[in-house]
Design an enzyme around this catalytic site. Structure first.
Site, PDB file in Angstrom:
ATOM      1  N   LYS A  74      87.906 -32.210  21.873  1.00 56.39           N
ATOM      2  CA  LYS A  74      86.584 -31.593  21.934  1.00 56.39           C
ATOM      3  C   LYS A  74      86.692 -30.102  21.610  1.00 56.39           C
ATOM      4  O   LYS A  74      87.455 -29.719  20.743  1.00 56.39           O
ATOM      5  CB  LYS A  74      85.978 -31.861  23.308  1.00 56.39           C
ATOM      6  CG  LYS A  74      85.783 -33.366  23.575  1.00 56.39           C
ATOM      7  CD  LYS A  74      84.910 -33.636  24.773  1.00 56.39           C
ATOM      8  CE  LYS A  74      84.640 -35.128  24.910  1.00 56.39           C
ATOM      9  NZ  LYS A  74      83.593 -35.398  25.926  1.00 56.39           N
ATOM     10  N   GLY A 158      97.891 -29.863  16.523  1.00 53.47           N
ATOM     11  CA  GLY A 158      99.009 -29.832  17.463  1.00 53.47           C
ATOM     12  C   GLY A 158      98.681 -29.336  18.849  1.00 53.47           C
ATOM     13  O   GLY A 158      97.830 -29.900  19.534  1.00 53.47           O
ATOM     14  N   CYS A 176      87.584 -28.749  26.275  1.00 53.24           N
ATOM     15  CA  CYS A 176      87.999 -30.156  26.192  1.00 53.24           C
ATOM     16  C   CYS A 176      87.029 -31.092  26.905  1.00 53.24           C
ATOM     17  O   CYS A 176      87.382 -32.220  27.266  1.00 53.24           O
ATOM     18  CB  CYS A 176      89.412 -30.341  26.738  1.00 53.24           C
ATOM     19  SG  CYS A 176      90.627 -29.339  25.859  1.00 53.24           S
TER      20      CYS A 176
END
Length: 211
Positions: A74, A158, A176
């Site tokens: 997100k 990553g 998130c």
């Protein structure tokens, strides 16, 4: 075993320029024209949204640019004082596994071990993405975010680890998608380390996990 090169991009890197660099390199790895590589980046301020974002999780971005990406996850924030790591690895190569869950688990173990080196006990918390550090009894704060993408079994995007990040910038989003979650950094936990020193440890710990 071939040692994977770590390339540090200098200064504060523009996110979109770095994304183009990653995508171009992924295509070269897919075509067998280039070896695996890991980029180490410190971005200029930017909010990025993964494929699972909800617009209401973008609260107050002010004059910080917002970029919608193809990675998983997100909203998150990137900026100075944060080490962003972009491994471009070929999971289809003979020494790796075509297993995205295993890859993410290895990323988590790599970052946890690196933080442990500096005396930070870091954890995975069920149903909460990322890496978490204990800040008070029974209270945890996120210290690293993970969001990856794979194209033809070649990884990109990553991990982002807060070293001396301005944590107030996370108030512009619901990081998130986890409401009321705390965010922390090495600095906030009393660990003051130069980025170059941190980079040495993550390179050492990488070679222990990704053999």
């Amino acid at each position: 075993m071939n040692m994977i090169r770590f390339i540090t991009i200098p200064d504060f890197a523009d996110y979109q320029v770095t994304l183009k660099l990653m995508e171009d390199y992924v295509n070269k790895v897919i075509s067998d024209h280039e070896p695996e590589i890991i980029y180490l980046v410190e971005h200029s301020e930017v909010y990025t949204a993964g494929t699972n974002y909800k617009q209401e999780e973008l609260l107050n971005y002010g004059d910080i640019p917002v970029i919608y990406t193809g990675r998983g996850g997100k909203f998150t924030f990137h900026g100075p004082g944060q080490r962003v790591i972009y491994p471009i690895l070929n999971l289809a190569s003979p020494n790796r596994h075509k297993d995205l869950k295993l890859y993410i688990k290895m990323l988590e173990e790599w970052i946890i071990n690196s933080l442990n080196y500096f005396g930070i006990k870091a954890y995975i918390i069920k149903d909460k993405v990322g890496i978490w550090a204990k800040v008070r009894k029974d209270e945890f704060a996120k210290i690293a975010a993970i969001g990856v993408r794979v194209r033809k079994w070649v990884t990109y995007h990553g991990v982002a680890i807060n070293i001396s990040t301005d944590l107030s910038k996370f108030s512009g989003i619901i990081p998130c998608g986890l409401e009321n979650s705390l965010i922390t950094s090495l600095n906030q936990l009393g660990i003051h380390v130069e980025m170059s020193e941190f980079d040495k440890i993550i390179q050492t710990e990488f070679n222990k996990i990704f053999k």
